[in-house]
Write an enzyme that holds these catalytic residues in place. Sequence first.
Site, short mmCIF file in Angstrom:
data_model
loop_
_atom_site.label_atom_id
_atom_site.label_comp_id
_atom_site.label_asym_id
_atom_site.label_seq_id
_atom_site.Cartn_x
_atom_site.Cartn_y
_atom_site.Cartn_z
N ASN A 10 3.11 29.48 12.31
CA ASN A 10 4.24 29.52 13.28
C ASN A 10 3.77 29.98 14.67
O ASN A 10 4.49 30.66 15.38
CB ASN A 10 5.41 30.38 12.77
CG ASN A 10 6.69 30.27 13.61
OD1 ASN A 10 7.42 31.24 13.78
ND2 ASN A 10 6.97 29.10 14.14
N ARG A 13 1.79 24.61 15.63
CA ARG A 13 2.54 23.36 15.46
C ARG A 13 4.05 23.53 15.42
O ARG A 13 4.77 22.83 16.16
CB ARG A 13 2.07 22.63 14.18
CG ARG A 13 0.67 22.11 14.26
CD ARG A 13 0.13 21.74 12.90
NE ARG A 13 -0.02 22.92 12.04
CZ ARG A 13 -0.41 22.90 10.78
NH1 ARG A 13 -0.66 21.74 10.20
NH2 ARG A 13 -0.56 24.00 10.08
P1 4NP Z 1 -0.13 26.64 12.82
O1 4NP Z 1 -1.69 26.97 13.04
O2 4NP Z 1 0.09 26.61 11.32
O3 4NP Z 1 0.03 25.29 13.43
O4 4NP Z 1 0.63 27.75 13.52
C1 4NP Z 1 -2.29 28.12 12.51
C2 4NP Z 1 -2.25 29.28 13.21
C3 4NP Z 1 -2.86 30.42 12.70
C4 4NP Z 1 -3.49 30.37 11.49
C5 4NP Z 1 -3.51 29.19 10.78
C6 4NP Z 1 -2.90 28.08 11.28
N1 4NP Z 1 -4.13 31.52 10.98
O5 4NP Z 1 -4.79 31.43 9.93
O6 4NP Z 1 -4.02 32.61 11.57
#
Ligand code: 4NP
Length: 143
Positions: A10, A13
Site C-alpha cells: 500500500n 501500486r
Molecule cells: P506495493 O509495493 O505492493 O505496490 O506497495 C511494495 C512496497 C513495499 C514492499 C513490497 C511491495 N515491501 O516489502 O516493503
Amino acid sequence: MKILMVCLGNICRSPLAHGIMESLVEKHGLNWEVDSAGTGNWHIGEAPDSRSIAIAKKYGVDISKQCCRQFRVSDFDYYDRIYVMDKSNLADVLNLARNMADEEKVKLLLDTEVVPDPYYDHKLFDPVYQMIKRGCERIIPGN
Ligand code: 4NP
C-alpha cells in the site's frame, strides 16, 4: 459503489490505483467511494512511496496525502468491489475471505494481466501507472 484497491505494501501500486480511480470518479461525476490498503503491515501510517507520488504528479494526480493502512476482514463488509494488483495479492485476500460473497468481491484490476511490483525497479513506475490507469478506466460505467 465503494471500491477498495489492494496491493502488498500500500505504498506503490494501490495508492496509484486509489488516486487515479478517485480522479476518474470525480471527472465522471460519480458518487463513489475509493480507498486503498495493503495485505502487508510494514508501512502502516506512511505516505506513498516518493516514486509513486512523483509519477502520479507527472500525470496530474495528487496522492501525497494518502496514508498506508493494512487490509482487514471488515473491508469485505464495507466495500462492494476489491481490486488486487497481482496473483499473490489475490491469494492473500482470498485467504481472508469468510464465504463466497466475500470471494466474489475480489478481482484482479486488469482481469487477465498482473500489475508488477515496481518497488525494486524504478523503471517500472511509468508502465505501472499506465497499466493501472487502463484498469481504472475499465471500471467506469460505459467504458
Ligand atoms: P506495493 O509495493 O505492493 O505496490 O506497495 C511494495 C512496497 C513495499 C514492499 C513490497 C511491495 N515491501 O516489502 O516493503
